[in-house]
Design an enzyme around this catalytic site. Sequence first.
Site, PDB file in Angstrom:
ATOM      1  N   SER A   1      -5.535  -2.644   2.185  1.00  0.00           N
ATOM      2  CA  SER A   1      -4.083  -2.628   2.023  1.00  0.00           C
ATOM      3  C   SER A   1      -3.433  -1.895   3.176  1.00  0.00           C
ATOM      4  CB  SER A   1      -3.698  -1.958   0.707  1.00  0.00           C
ATOM      5  OG  SER A   1      -2.299  -1.721   0.718  1.00  0.00           O
TER       6      SER A   1
ATOM      7  N   HIS B   1      -4.248  -7.240   2.854  1.00  0.00           N
ATOM      8  CA  HIS B   1      -3.358  -7.100   1.700  1.00  0.00           C
ATOM      9  C   HIS B   1      -2.060  -6.447   2.181  1.00  0.00           C
ATOM     10  CE1 HIS B   1      -2.540  -6.798  -2.629  1.00  0.00           C
ATOM     11  NE2 HIS B   1      -2.003  -5.609  -2.378  1.00  0.00           N
TER      12      HIS B   1
ATOM     13  N   ASP C   1       1.644  -5.149   1.073  1.00  0.00           N
ATOM     14  CA  ASP C   1       2.438  -4.728  -0.085  1.00  0.00           C
ATOM     15  C   ASP C   1       3.924  -4.697   0.252  1.00  0.00           C
ATOM     16  OD1 ASP C   1       0.480  -4.066  -2.182  1.00  0.00           O
ATOM     17  OD2 ASP C   1      -0.271  -2.650  -0.691  1.00  0.00           O
TER      18      ASP C   1
ATOM     19  N   MET D   1       7.614  -3.966  -1.105  1.00  0.00           N
ATOM     20  CA  MET D   1       8.295  -3.237  -2.193  1.00  0.00           C
ATOM     21  C   MET D   1       9.787  -3.174  -1.911  1.00  0.00           C
ATOM     22  SD  MET D   1       5.744  -0.015  -2.552  1.00  0.00           S
ATOM     23  CE  MET D   1       3.969  -0.217  -2.644  1.00  0.00           C
TER      24      MET D   1
ATOM     25  N   HIS E   1       1.528  -9.314  -1.487  1.00  0.00           N
ATOM     26  CA  HIS E   1       1.760  -8.843  -2.861  1.00  0.00           C
ATOM     27  C   HIS E   1       3.230  -8.445  -2.974  1.00  0.00           C
ATOM     28  CE1 HIS E   1       0.760  -5.361  -5.937  1.00  0.00           C
ATOM     29  NE2 HIS E   1       1.579  -6.277  -6.438  1.00  0.00           N
TER      30      HIS E   1
ATOM     31  N   MET F   1       6.193  -6.940  -4.717  1.00  0.00           N
ATOM     32  CA  MET F   1       6.653  -6.044  -5.795  1.00  0.00           C
ATOM     33  C   MET F   1       8.162  -5.996  -5.698  1.00  0.00           C
ATOM     34  SD  MET F   1       3.696  -3.184  -5.370  1.00  0.00           S
ATOM     35  CE  MET F   1       3.196  -3.841  -3.796  1.00  0.00           C
TER      36      MET F   1
ATOM     37  N   MET G   1      -3.280  -4.995 -11.704  1.00  0.00           N
ATOM     38  CA  MET G   1      -2.960  -3.662 -11.186  1.00  0.00           C
ATOM     39  C   MET G   1      -3.779  -2.623 -11.936  1.00  0.00           C
ATOM     40  SD  MET G   1      -0.915  -4.118  -8.699  1.00  0.00           S
ATOM     41  CE  MET G   1      -0.892  -2.374  -8.315  1.00  0.00           C
TER      42      MET G   1
ATOM     43  N   ASP H   1      -6.283  -4.067  -7.839  1.00  0.00           N
ATOM     44  CA  ASP H   1      -5.485  -3.320  -6.863  1.00  0.00           C
ATOM     45  C   ASP H   1      -5.088  -1.946  -7.392  1.00  0.00           C
ATOM     46  OD1 ASP H   1      -3.785  -2.564  -4.829  1.00  0.00           O
ATOM     47  OD2 ASP H   1      -2.293  -4.125  -5.198  1.00  0.00           O
TER      48      ASP H   1
END
Length: 216
Positions: free
Chosen positions: A8, A33, A35, A37, A66, A68, A137, A175
């Site tokens: 990540s 990966h 992330d 957000m 991913h 979020m 998660m 994750d």
Amino acid sequence: MQKMIAPSLLSADFLNLGKDVEMVNSSEADWFHCDVMDGVFVPNISFGIPVIQAIKKQATKPLDVHLMIVNPEHYFEAFAKAGADIITFHYEACTHIHRAVQQIKSLGVKAGVVLNPHTPVSVLEDILADLDVVLLMSVNPGFGGQQFIERTYEKIKKLRKMIIEQGATALIEVDGGVNTKNASALFEAGADVLVAGNAVFKSENPVETIKLLKMN
Ligand code: DX5
Ligand code: ZN
């Protein structure tokens, strides 16, 4: 079952992102990966489309994005254009999951649904056959470096059973709080892909840590 590792980049050195991308390229890792957000769905803001575009220019492995974020369906096309190979979005952030999955697939990208720690795997029963990935998660999303939630093992086992019963092909990705101590038990429980942020990027030898996570 596969044994894949997705470092990540949330835990990478943002001032030297290119160096960390090269490290992952040269390692035994399978995916990047990424992330994303928004500070609304999760209490933190990370990075977005321009950063993914930059990573894509140098990455030699698939980008696992991913999301979020709230209203993820508004951004599928932008992330696909930026270079996402896999897009996962949260069950808790989307009302029309079936439509969202079809939208991602129509962009030529693999589609996955993410479940927060409190969401049971049973909610996926009628969509599982359409999914390329289910991301479980094992921490509450928003931050790297949190402690692994032990209950995740049971969720992995239940999901593996559902996949086998349905003859589905979705990969199980886990994750949060993954490290060299729990990796082998997670693969044994039925995980295919392990995301690891701090365990990789805060270790003295990230390439070796990736190797250890995989062989474990
Ligand atoms: C958390 C993110 C994770 C995070 C994992 O919201 O989805 O991908 O980077 O970090 P570690 O492996 O440090 O728990
Ligand atoms: Zn993540």
